[in-house]
Design a protein around this motif. Structure first.
Motif: not given
Length: 301
Positions: A61-66, A22-36
């Motif tokens: 983020l790629v999650c592998n469940f075996g 499963h591929v998760l696109l949940l992490r916010p994108l960093d830039n000069h006004r935003r920091h994770v």
């Protein structure tokens, strides 16, 4: 300002199933006004995880469940992100792009071709030009391009009723115009289709919108889509770059908009992507919970 996000997505299956990656696109994108400052994902079943940067610059983020079998698949995401104030009108356009219409110049014109049309945001959009020309009566010339785009943003907010849809998929612009209702992603795709037909480069954005509670009643000031991830559009304006327009709420994107993925193709940035496998057909249900709050404490390094 620091915002804490807890995002839980749970899938319940009627029988035991196996899971592909499963591929998760949940992490916010960093830039000069935003920091994770902090990001972690707990999964049920447990998974091994690795990071990948995709072709759009998004962080996956790629999650592998075996070989694990389970009736439950759950992702619980914990995020802390620092945000600086951002005035959405604080930019200067190139002189040739201050009014509508204008034409993109090289090298932007070549780089922006994928965002000008031919993707999922323009297919199924036969009615969009009629909507623009005959219902909204969009002017063929406007002296202020930002006001022109803002007006269209407001038209979508006015004409389309918001409905929450947790199931996968995006309505075509024609379907949204027929129903006169849609989710935030449906309204974003309608807006993208419209501005592309008017000659602008536009892309789809998936992420979070922080709308803090106001008053003792715990009401929200402007967000019609509280309680779920959000989607909006960005239009490329020479001199300013990609500027966010939120047709769900009829406003320009400011610091409260926290993107986690961008693409010219909306289906490419579904927040959670993956497959499950079973010996026979298995029904499933999905639940989503999203909590967002402002915090003041500093997390230990």
């Amino acid at each position: 300002m620091k915002v804490k996000i807890k995002h839980r997505t749970s899938y319940q299956y009627a029988g035991e199933v196996n899971f592909g990656e499963h591929v998760l696109l949940l992490r916010p994108l960093d830039n000069h006004r935003r920091h994770v400052d902090h990001f972690e994902v707990e999964t049920v079943p447990a998974s091994t995880q690795r990071w990948v940067r995709d072709a759009y610059g998004n962080v996956e983020l790629v999650c592998n469940f075996g070989l694990t079998e389970s009736r439950l698949l759950e992702f619980v995401t914990h995020i802390e992100v620092s945000l600086l104030d951002d005035n959405p009108f604080d930019f200067i356009l190139e002189s040739y792009a201050t009014s509508y219409p204008f034409s993109y110049q090289e090298p932007d014109a070549r780089a922006l071709l994928p965002y000008m049309g031919g993707s999922g945001a323009t297919r199924g959009a036969l009615r969009v030009l009629d909507w623009l020309n005959y219902e909204l009566k969009i002017p063929s010339v406007h002296e202020n391009v930002v006001q022109f785009l803002s007006d269209l943003n407001g038209y979508v907010r006015r004409d389309i009723a918001y409905v929450r849809r947790d199931e996968e998929g995006i309505q075509t612009p024609d379907t949204t115009l027929t129903l006169r209702s849609g989710s935030c992603r449906d309204m974003a795709v309608l807006y993208i289709s419209a501005v592309r037909k008017l000659g602008f480069a536009a892309r789809f954005v998936s992420g979070y919108l922080f709308d803090p509670e106001v008053g003792d009643a715990g009401e929200h000031a402007f967000n019609r889509a509280v309680g779920s991830m959000h989607a909006w559009a960005e239009v490329y304006l020479p001199g300013a770059g990609w500027k966010g327009f939120d047709p769900t709420n009829g406003i320009l994107a400011n610091a409260y908009f926290i993107p986690s993925a961008v693409s010219h193709e909306p289906s490419a940035v579904d927040p959670i992507q993956g497959k499950y496998f079973a010996q026979q057909s298995v029904s499933s249900t999905m639940e989503v919970e999203l909590e967002m709050e402002e915090i003041n404490e500093v997390r230990d390094a």
